[in-house]
Design an enzyme around this catalytic site. Structure first.
Site, PDB file in Angstrom:
ATOM      1  N   CYS A  79       1.125  -1.615  -0.099  1.00  0.00           N
ATOM      2  CA  CYS A  79       0.435   0.329  -0.203  1.00  0.00           C
ATOM      3  C   CYS A  79       1.035   1.411   0.056  1.00  0.00           C
ATOM      4  O   CYS A  79       1.678   1.620  -1.369  1.00  0.00           O
ATOM      5  CB  CYS A  79      -1.164   0.332   1.129  1.00  0.00           C
ATOM      6  SG  CYS A  79      -2.245   1.196   1.023  1.00  0.00           S
ATOM      7  N   HIS A  92      -3.823  -4.810  -0.235  1.00  0.00           N
ATOM      8  CA  HIS A  92      -3.429  -5.175   0.975  1.00  0.00           C
ATOM      9  C   HIS A  92      -3.590  -7.245   0.658  1.00  0.00           C
ATOM     10  O   HIS A  92      -4.980  -7.528   1.017  1.00  0.00           O
ATOM     11  CB  HIS A  92      -4.619  -4.710   1.634  1.00  0.00           C
ATOM     12  CG  HIS A  92      -4.251  -3.620   2.394  1.00  0.00           C
ATOM     13  ND1 HIS A  92      -3.173  -3.382   3.752  1.00  0.00           N
ATOM     14  CD2 HIS A  92      -4.008  -2.712   1.739  1.00  0.00           C
ATOM     15  CE1 HIS A  92      -3.049  -1.676   3.388  1.00  0.00           C
ATOM     16  NE2 HIS A  92      -3.805  -1.274   2.657  1.00  0.00           N
ATOM     17  N   GLU A 122      -2.378  -9.515   2.614  1.00  0.00           N
ATOM     18  CA  GLU A 122      -2.800 -10.378   3.950  1.00  0.00           C
ATOM     19  C   GLU A 122      -4.432 -10.104   3.948  1.00  0.00           C
ATOM     20  O   GLU A 122      -5.106 -10.130   5.531  1.00  0.00           O
ATOM     21  CB  GLU A 122      -2.200  -9.178   5.345  1.00  0.00           C
ATOM     22  CG  GLU A 122      -2.800  -8.109   5.869  1.00  0.00           C
ATOM     23  CD  GLU A 122      -2.448  -6.570   5.062  1.00  0.00           C
ATOM     24  OE1 GLU A 122      -2.047  -7.004   3.560  1.00  0.00           O
ATOM     25  OE2 GLU A 122      -2.678  -5.367   4.988  1.00  0.00           O
ATOM     26  N   ASP A 172     -24.973 -10.751  14.955  1.00  0.00           N
ATOM     27  CA  ASP A 172     -24.984  -9.541  15.682  1.00  0.00           C
ATOM     28  C   ASP A 172     -24.446 -10.643  17.143  1.00  0.00           C
ATOM     29  O   ASP A 172     -25.621 -11.405  17.296  1.00  0.00           O
ATOM     30  CB  ASP A 172     -26.388  -9.449  15.413  1.00  0.00           C
ATOM     31  CG  ASP A 172     -27.210  -8.019  14.641  1.00  0.00           C
ATOM     32  OD1 ASP A 172     -26.022  -8.304  14.146  1.00  0.00           O
ATOM     33  OD2 ASP A 172     -27.915  -8.281  14.260  1.00  0.00           O
ATOM     34  N   ASP A 219     -30.460   2.001  10.815  1.00  0.00           N
ATOM     35  CA  ASP A 219     -31.268   1.554  11.783  1.00  0.00           C
ATOM     36  C   ASP A 219     -32.875   2.073  11.084  1.00  0.00           C
ATOM     37  O   ASP A 219     -33.767   2.772  11.896  1.00  0.00           O
ATOM     38  CB  ASP A 219     -31.555   1.084  12.956  1.00  0.00           C
ATOM     39  CG  ASP A 219     -29.911   0.280  13.342  1.00  0.00           C
ATOM     40  OD1 ASP A 219     -29.953  -0.262  12.756  1.00  0.00           O
ATOM     41  OD2 ASP A 219     -29.576   0.463  14.172  1.00  0.00           O
TER      42      ASP A 219
HETATM   43  O1  1PR Z   1     -25.946   1.713  17.903  1.00  0.00           O
HETATM   44  O2  1PR Z   1     -23.535   2.439  17.578  1.00  0.00           O
HETATM   45  O3  1PR Z   1     -24.061   0.851  19.923  1.00  0.00           O
HETATM   46  O4  1PR Z   1     -24.493   0.601  17.215  1.00  0.00           O
HETATM   47  C1  1PR Z   1     -25.547  -1.159  17.778  1.00  0.00           C
HETATM   48  C2  1PR Z   1     -25.405  -1.827  16.424  1.00  0.00           C
HETATM   49  O5  1PR Z   1     -26.340  -2.539  16.778  1.00  0.00           O
HETATM   50  C3  1PR Z   1     -26.240  -1.156  15.332  1.00  0.00           C
HETATM   51  O6  1PR Z   1     -24.809  -1.421  14.011  1.00  0.00           O
HETATM   52  C4  1PR Z   1     -27.553  -1.978  14.850  1.00  0.00           C
HETATM   53  O7  1PR Z   1     -27.967  -1.768  14.113  1.00  0.00           O
HETATM   54  C5  1PR Z   1     -26.748  -3.322  15.965  1.00  0.00           C
HETATM   55  N1  1PR Z   1     -28.060  -3.450  16.259  1.00  0.00           N
HETATM   56  C6  1PR Z   1     -28.573  -3.020  18.031  1.00  0.00           C
HETATM   57  N2  1PR Z   1     -29.916  -3.216  18.165  1.00  0.00           N
HETATM   58  C7  1PR Z   1     -30.171  -5.403  16.999  1.00  0.00           C
HETATM   59  C8  1PR Z   1     -30.941  -6.086  17.171  1.00  0.00           C
HETATM   60  O8  1PR Z   1     -31.090  -6.885  16.110  1.00  0.00           O
HETATM   61  N3  1PR Z   1     -31.891  -5.803  18.316  1.00  0.00           N
HETATM   62  N4  1PR Z   1     -28.742  -5.786  14.941  1.00  0.00           N
HETATM   63  C9  1PR Z   1     -29.039  -4.854  15.762  1.00  0.00           C
HETATM   64  C10 1PR Z   1     -28.763  -4.944  13.751  1.00  0.00           C
HETATM   65  C11 1PR Z   1     -29.122  -5.269  11.991  1.00  0.00           C
HETATM   66  C12 1PR Z   1     -28.189  -6.312  10.882  1.00  0.00           C
HETATM   67  C13 1PR Z   1     -28.271  -7.910  10.511  1.00  0.00           C
HETATM   68  C14 1PR Z   1     -29.477  -7.515   9.352  1.00  0.00           C
HETATM   69  C15 1PR Z   1     -29.791  -8.336   8.209  1.00  0.00           C
HETATM   70  N5  1PR Z   1     -28.811  -5.984  12.632  1.00  0.00           N
HETATM   71  O9  1PR Z   1     -27.036  -6.294  11.059  1.00  0.00           O
HETATM   72  O10 1PR Z   1     -27.681  -8.668  10.352  1.00  0.00           O
HETATM   73  O11 1PR Z   1     -30.975  -6.915   9.352  1.00  0.00           O
HETATM   74  O12 1PR Z   1     -30.641  -9.623   8.907  1.00  0.00           O
HETATM   75  P1  1PR Z   1     -31.153 -10.585   7.960  1.00  0.00           P
HETATM   76  O13 1PR Z   1     -30.175 -10.953   6.964  1.00  0.00           O
HETATM   77  O14 1PR Z   1     -30.896 -11.703   8.663  1.00  0.00           O
HETATM   78  O15 1PR Z   1     -32.182 -10.050   7.882  1.00  0.00           O
HETATM   79  P2  1PR Z   1     -24.019   1.408  18.138  1.00  0.00           P
END
Ligand code: 1PR
Length: 584
Positions: free
Chosen positions: A87, A221, A223, A272, A432
């Site tokens: 890089c 990159h 790696e 998650d 979100d």
């Molecule tokens: O707010 O900076 O502390 O970050 C918290 C992070 O956690 C955020 O990115 C928020 O989107 C995520 N989050 C918080 N609560 C939830 C929850 O599910 N209760 N999850 C959550 C968000 C969304 C996606 C998920 C997709 C695909 N998850 O990342 O993986 O919707 O799912 P699917 O393919 O099964 O439909 P902060």
């Protein structure tokens, strides 16, 4: 005794992944060199030296001069021993860069060439009405490799670099061939025995790798480039400059149309993560963000262990792995951020980019009472092996302040401070949003979408909607639209948008096209579509939208083992969509 590999470390970036990749390749001992004294101390033992640079060209060049390393590296190269630049380590071999004008010292000048910035106004993008994003981030291929002035035969590679595999790039500046004078410099160097690998970003051609006698350098990159990248490092360590290419049968790229940018469409696996009721860190998955099962136990769904799952997805061909700590709004002491260990371990076995999100903001350590700025929290994650951090809740607060402040940046937010220190590419905004129906656009000051399909009208026949953002994992609703949030964050220095949709999360009904189109058509930075993926066809549909989505993320379909990541990618390739299938 294990052979040693030395890495120049001027503390301009995280070299942990590089060290991990070398250890993964073989029984090597990795040693870091920080200054001329250390160089002199080890000099007689050094046979393999890696010269990696991350971040700003000027900063890197200043550091290598002030630490007395320039002279040592030059002496080392003239002694005929092997060096590999990565890089900015490649860039520093050239004369200078547009990125850092007026430096006291120029680069090492092995090639009298000036690096320049990729052009956002690329004509090929303009013609299609698409915005070109800079930096150039993602998986790209090498178009052509020349050895001297000759094109390299198809069955040969330059230190395993070949035109079939894809490599991971992250940079805004490059050795771009802009005019006849640049072409001439390259032609002359080639006739003097330089080898080159060329790549393309939109209509711009740039050097992806160079080699001359005993030194070799890549703009990408290795790696972070999966198995294909590990092979490049291995070839360097074993001194195999023109390796025969192994025959591959997984790549049937016939009829696959290269993207306008040259970058492949990325498929990302997302985990998650949170502690369950028993206190274990587990991968969970929500249904519209509700991660508790619907039975009488109402426990947090436990889909597996974070590192195990992440490694599985890497081996299945994920282009990136994202960890979201979904309960990070609960304060945890800074030394005990639960994802640090996960990342550190994951970075030992995963050689594609890692993103971590959750709790990236200015913190007050609940134990020490000490104020910890977001940039320090991010730094801890980068040091543990993350390549990008994702900011969710804090981004909403920052955007609200930005609009209150008449769109004048303060320079103090987490987005600004982290991108200033680590580069825009290191900052992802996780959004979100939830659909809010309206009878008339005048009911809000946010930009609305007109719903044309009557089957999609709101419960009371509403024909308009906008996507209202939430924070704290969907718990707090804000008077702000997803579009307004994304455009503010782009101005403040975000490098990418992770676009979730609460309405589609966990539904398996496909991505939210309406939302994706609205956002992607209005920001230049890459957009990752997220939420709702239930099968490979859903990925195809979102990638075929006119707006040009860069990446799509899946969670549930991979966790439930309904599909492997490569099932999705093979399906996409069969349907002529350009993806990366890793080397084997
Ligand atoms: O707010 O900076 O502390 O970050 C918290 C992070 O956690 C955020 O990115 C928020 O989107 C995520 N989050 C918080 N609560 C939830 C929850 O599910 N209760 N999850 C959550 C968000 C969304 C996606 C998920 C997709 C695909 N998850 O990342 O993986 O919707 O799912 P699917 O393919 O099964 O439909 P902060």
């Amino acid at each position: 005794m294990a052979p040693k590999v030395y890495i120049i470390d001027v503390e301009s970036g995280n070299l942990k992944s590089l060290a991990n990749s070398i250890k993964r390749i073989g029984d090597y001992e990795v040693k870091f060199i920080h200054n001329a004294e250390e160089f002199k101390q080890f000099d007689k033992d050094i046979e393999k030296l890696i010269f990696p640079g991350v971040g700003n060209y000027g900063h890197f060049v200043k550091e290598i001069y002030s630490r007395g390393l320039v002279e040592e590296v030059k002496k080392y190269i003239s002694s005929g021993r092997s060096l590999m630049g990565i890089c900015v380590g490649l860039q520093a071999l050239f004369r200078e860069s547009e990125e850092s004008p007026g430096l006291e010292h120029q680069g090492l000048k092995y090639l009298d060439f000036k690096l320049s910035k990729f052009n956002k106004e690329d004509q090929s993008f303009k013609e299609r009405g698409i915005l070109k994003s800079v930096p150039h981030i993602g998986w790209n291929s090498v178009q052509k490799i020349t050895s001297g002035t000759q094109k390299l035969a198809d069955e040969k590679s330059l230190y395993s670099i070949n035109t079939i595999n894809k490599y991971y790039f992250v940079h805004s500046y490059a050795a771009i061939l802009k005019n006849d004078a640049d072409e001439k410099i390259i032609q002359e160097a080639a006739s003097n025995g330089w080898d080159f690998a060329f790549s393309r970003y939109g209509s711009e051609t740039f050097l992806a790798a160079v080699a001359y006698k005993n030194f070799f350098a890549t703009q990408f990159h290795p790696e972070k480039s999966g198995v294909a990248g590990l092979k490049v490092i291995k070839s360097f360590l074993e001194g195999k400059k023109f390796e025969e290419l192994e025959k591959k049968d997984i790549q049937n790229t016939e009829g696959v149309e290269a993207t306008l940018s040259g970058l492949t469409k990325r498929v990302i696996a997302c985990l998650d993560v949170r502690t369950n009721d028993a206190g274990d860190l587990v991968v969970t998955k929500g249904d519209q963000y509700n991660v508790r099962s619907s039975d009488s136990e109402s426990e947090v769904r436990n889909l597996g262990k974070p590192i195990e799952l992440a490694t599985r997805y890497y081996n299945q061909g994920a282009d990136e792995v994202t960890f979201l700590n979904i309960t990070s709004f609960r304060n945890s002491p800074i030394k005990d951020l639960p994802m640090l260990q996960v990342l550190s371990k994951a970075a030992e076995t995963i050689f594609v980019p890692l993103t971590v999100g959750g709790g990236i903001k200015d913190l007050i350590d609940p134990v020490s009472g000490e104020a910890v700025p977001a940039v320090k929290v991010a730094d801890l994650y980068f040091k543990s092996g993350a390549d990008k951090v994702s900011i969710g809740s804090d981004a909403v607060n920052i955007a609200e302040e930005f609009y209150k402040n008449n769109k004048v940046p303060t320079g103090k937010s987490s987005i600004e401070t982290i991108s200033a220190k680590f580069g825009n590419q290191a900052v992802v905004i996780s959004v979100d949003p939830k659909r809010k129906y309206l009878s008339l656009p005048s009911e809000t000051s946010m930009r609305t979408i007109e719903i044309t399909d009557p089957t999609k009208f709101g419960p009371n026949g509403e024909r308009f909607c906008y996507y209202q953002v939430t924070s704290q994992g969907g718990r707090k609703v804000h008077e702000l639209g997803a579009l307004e949030l994304c455009t503010a964050c782009e101005i403040l220095g975000a490098g990418e948008i992770l676009l979730n949709s609460i309405d589609h999360d966990g539904s398996n009904k496909g991505f939210n096209h309406e939302l994706v189109k609205q956002i992607k058509s209005n920001v230049a930075i890459p957009v990752i579509a997220s939420s709702g993926a239930g099968n490979p066809q859903h990925f195809k549909e979102v990638f075929e939208l006119d707006c040009g989505v860069d990446a799509a993320l899946g969670a549930g379909l991979f966790h439930r083992e309904e599909y492997e990541v490569n099932d999705v990618k093979r399906y996409l390739q069969e349907h002529k969509i350009d993806v990366r299938l890793d080397d084997t």
